[in-house]
Scaffold this active site. Structure first.
Site, PDB file in Angstrom:
ATOM      1  N   THR A 129       1.531   2.191   2.075  1.00  0.00           N
ATOM      2  CA  THR A 129       0.561   1.543   1.782  1.00  0.00           C
ATOM      3  C   THR A 129       1.164  -0.018   1.320  1.00  0.00           C
ATOM      4  O   THR A 129       0.523  -0.550   1.298  1.00  0.00           O
ATOM      5  CB  THR A 129      -0.038   2.143   1.076  1.00  0.00           C
ATOM      6  N   LYS A 164      -1.409   7.913   9.121  1.00  0.00           N
ATOM      7  CA  LYS A 164       0.071   7.430   9.314  1.00  0.00           C
ATOM      8  C   LYS A 164       0.884   8.808   9.680  1.00  0.00           C
ATOM      9  O   LYS A 164       1.943   9.282   9.499  1.00  0.00           O
ATOM     10  CB  LYS A 164       0.726   7.028   8.052  1.00  0.00           C
ATOM     11  N   THR A 165       0.669   9.531   8.440  1.00  0.00           N
ATOM     12  CA  THR A 165       1.311  11.330   8.862  1.00  0.00           C
ATOM     13  C   THR A 165       1.012  12.095   9.643  1.00  0.00           C
ATOM     14  O   THR A 165       2.056  13.034  10.691  1.00  0.00           O
ATOM     15  CB  THR A 165       0.565  12.493   7.665  1.00  0.00           C
ATOM     16  N   ASP A 222       7.526   9.968   3.202  1.00  0.00           N
ATOM     17  CA  ASP A 222       5.928   9.103   2.756  1.00  0.00           C
ATOM     18  C   ASP A 222       5.741   8.233   1.426  1.00  0.00           C
ATOM     19  O   ASP A 222       7.200   8.788   0.608  1.00  0.00           O
ATOM     20  CB  ASP A 222       3.948  10.324   2.337  1.00  0.00           C
TER      21      ASP A 222
END
Length: 341
Positions: free
Chosen positions: A162, A68-69, A113
């Site tokens: 998540t 994702k990052t 995030d």
């Protein structure tokens, strides 16, 4: 420590940082796996470029370690815009978010995030910022307080989570595109390892690559971590990068044939032996293994459920017959005398 030792330590540190940076691909064409998400992102970014506008806000959802990052960095790189990085836990007040948003330059990509862990007041401020590129700042207190509108530069928000189910619907609906990242298959993981091994100056044969790929839980981050441990083992013991070295190294680090680590086995052994296979509640299980419930739910459970060792029921977590066989434990049903079945 001598000056030479300090210099050597700094060189090693810089080498490790360079390796970490090189592991992250800078474009969608270099990104391994997630073909559906890559195709969707490529279309979104190309359309924005053709229309000379900022790309829509993007939500990246999925288990930890799937990229994702890295994808957020790629969005900024492919858009030719700077990237600002933050995290949900760091934004605990609306003022924290206002400070970040007001300092963005036109077209900048803001990556948050664990966006589901932002404070509620910050989430509500983000609604207006995402839709109208504007925020309202309260000046003063009490009856004399006034709301001052502040225009923002157009930006693209990339949120990663998540736990997408914990995002409020108004926030989730404001993302123009939601990408759901899936666990990787062994072939894609092998490509990740093949790409990373030369960066570590480590030669690994095909069987060794396949052995690591089969034990890294469908997660590239774990694949790179296990690769480094195998590299360290081969370096210290002077062994070749073959399947024997891989198995010996991973045995030393308590990673079994299915990719289960110490915490996975602790969870499964607790369910199998202490609670008779379940059902057992999450909080009880967390206390029994001495781990946070959130860690078990977001890190351990998805993999155990995916490979068929664990099921989640309304009454709690239960071990499957496959789990009994993998751990060599007889289930209650299997241990009954034949005349009672």
């Amino acid at each position: 420590m001598s000056e030479n030792d300090l210099t050597s330590s700094n060189v090693l540190s810089e080498a490790e940082l360079a390796f970490e940076g090189a592991l992250r691909p800078s474009s969608l064409s270099e990104f391994v796996g997630q073909p559906k998400v890559r195709g969707q992102l490529e279309l979104l970014l190309k359309a924005a470029s053709m229309q000379n506008r900022t790309p829509d806000h993007i939500l990246l959802a999925g288990p930890p370690g799937l990229g994702k990052t890295t994808l957020a960095m790629i969005v900024a790189h492919e858009s030719g815009q700077p990237l600002r990085m933050s995290s949900g836990p760091a934004i605990q007040h609306a003022g924290d978010l206002a400070a970040v948003l007001s300092s963005l330059v036109p077209g900048e990509v803001l990556f948050i995030d664990e966006i589901h862990r932002m404070a509620r007041s910050a989430e509500e401020m983000l609604y207006l910022a995402m839709e109208d590129f504007r925020i309202d700042i309260m000046v003063g207190k009490g009856a004399g307080a006034t709301s001052v509108p502040l225009d923002l530069a157009p930006f693209t928000l990339v949120g990663a989570t998540t736990r997408s189910g914990l995002l409020p619907n108004p926030l989730r609906d404001r993302f123009g595109f939601t990408a759901h990242l899936e666990f990787y298959d062994d072939d894609d993981l092998a490509k990740v390892i093949e790409r990373a091994a030369p960066m570590l100056d480590f030669s690994l044969d095909g069987e060794g690559i396949a052995e690591i790929a089969g034990r890294c839980r469908g997660t590239p981050r774990i694949a790179n971590r296990l690769l480094r441990r195998v590299r360290d083992y081969s370096l210290v013991h002077g062994t070749a990068g073959d399947v024997t070295a891989v198995r010996e190294a991973l045995r030393l680090y308590d990673v079994d044939e299915l990719g289960l680590d110490r915490l996975d086995r602790a969870v499964m052994n607790t369910i199998l032996t202490r609670f008779g296979g379940g059902p057992v509640g999450l909080s009880t299980l967390a206390v029994s293994v001495g781990e946070e419930g959130e860690t078990i739910e977001s890190v351990v459970e998805p993999f155990l459920v995916r490979i068929g060792l664990l099921t989640r029921t309304p009454r709690g977590r239960m071990a499957t017959q496959l789990a009994y066989r993998h751990f060599g434990i007889a289930s209650a049903q299997e241990s009954l005398p034949l005349d009672t079945l």
